[in-house]
Design an enzyme around this catalytic site. Structure first.
Site, short mmCIF file in Angstrom:
data_model
loop_
_atom_site.label_atom_id
_atom_site.label_comp_id
_atom_site.label_asym_id
_atom_site.label_seq_id
_atom_site.Cartn_x
_atom_site.Cartn_y
_atom_site.Cartn_z
N HIS A 141 37.16 -1.32 50.55
CA HIS A 141 35.89 -1.80 50.04
C HIS A 141 34.83 -0.71 50.10
CE1 HIS A 141 36.72 -6.01 49.41
NE2 HIS A 141 37.27 -6.08 50.59
N HIS A 155 27.92 2.54 50.04
CA HIS A 155 28.17 1.86 48.78
C HIS A 155 27.70 2.79 47.66
CE1 HIS A 155 28.87 -2.12 50.62
NE2 HIS A 155 27.94 -1.74 51.48
#
Length: 188
Positions: free
Chosen positions: A101, A128
């Site tokens: 992720h 991210h």
């Protein structure tokens, strides 16, 4: 710089299941094995995208019904008097893993923040790209989440948005060890 919260379970029983599941997931991810078996697969696109998080697991109901859920789009600035955050970070040997992720860097004991007179120990930080959150509908090139936990087990996440520009010396050691694909952890 933002202080964030995440989706939370609706009941104490749900909280216990999510906490147990999160611990198992964290253990599996730290061991470099990706997600724990049986965990809902969330993501940012497709069937696991944020708009479906509330449907992935009954314990994630607030992800569908909550009013201030992550990810968010910050559309206006409200001037408020917030409690100052005192940062007490120190250099340390790190462990990095691509868990499928995100890139996650586990931080050893010793670094912490003080918020509202309470100490929150830095547990890990992750990245991210592009950012998870938006400002006026625009994503930043990168978002760093610094995850802290107090002695009661409560989490506080500090988010930092980055735009492309000159090399960031503080992140250079992480860039030098970025794993390209999900796999076992590496120490540096």
């Amino acid at each position: 710089l933002m202080a964030l919260s995440a989706c939370v379970p609706v009941t104490r029983e749900g909280a216990a299941r999510v906490e147990a599941g999160a611990a198992a997931t964290a253990e599996a991810q730290t061991a470099g094995h990706g997600e724990a078996h049986g965990e809902a697969h969330w993501g940012y696109t497709g069937a696991g995208a944020p708009e479906f998080w509330g449907e992935l697991n009954p314990d994630y109901t607030l992800c569908a019904t909550g009013k201030s859920q992550s990810p968010i789009d910050i559309t206006e600035v409200n001037q408020v008097d917030l409690t100052d955050i005192a940062f007490h970070y120190a250099p340390a040997p790190l462990t990095i893993v691509n868990n499928g992720h995100t890139i996650q860097v586990v931080y050893p004991a010793g670094s912490y923040i003080e918020l509202g007179g309470e100490r929150y120990n830095l547990q890990q930080f992750h990245l991210h790209a592009p950012s998870e959150h938006e400002i006026d509908g625009e994503l930043a090139a990168l978002e760093l989440h610094l995850v802290h936990k107090n002695d009661a087990g409560q989490l506080t996440v500090v988010a930092v948005l980055f735009q492309e520009g000159a090399e960031n010396a503080a992140l250079a050691p992480v860039w030098a060890h970025l794993p390209a694909a999900a796999g076992p952890e590496q120490s540096f």
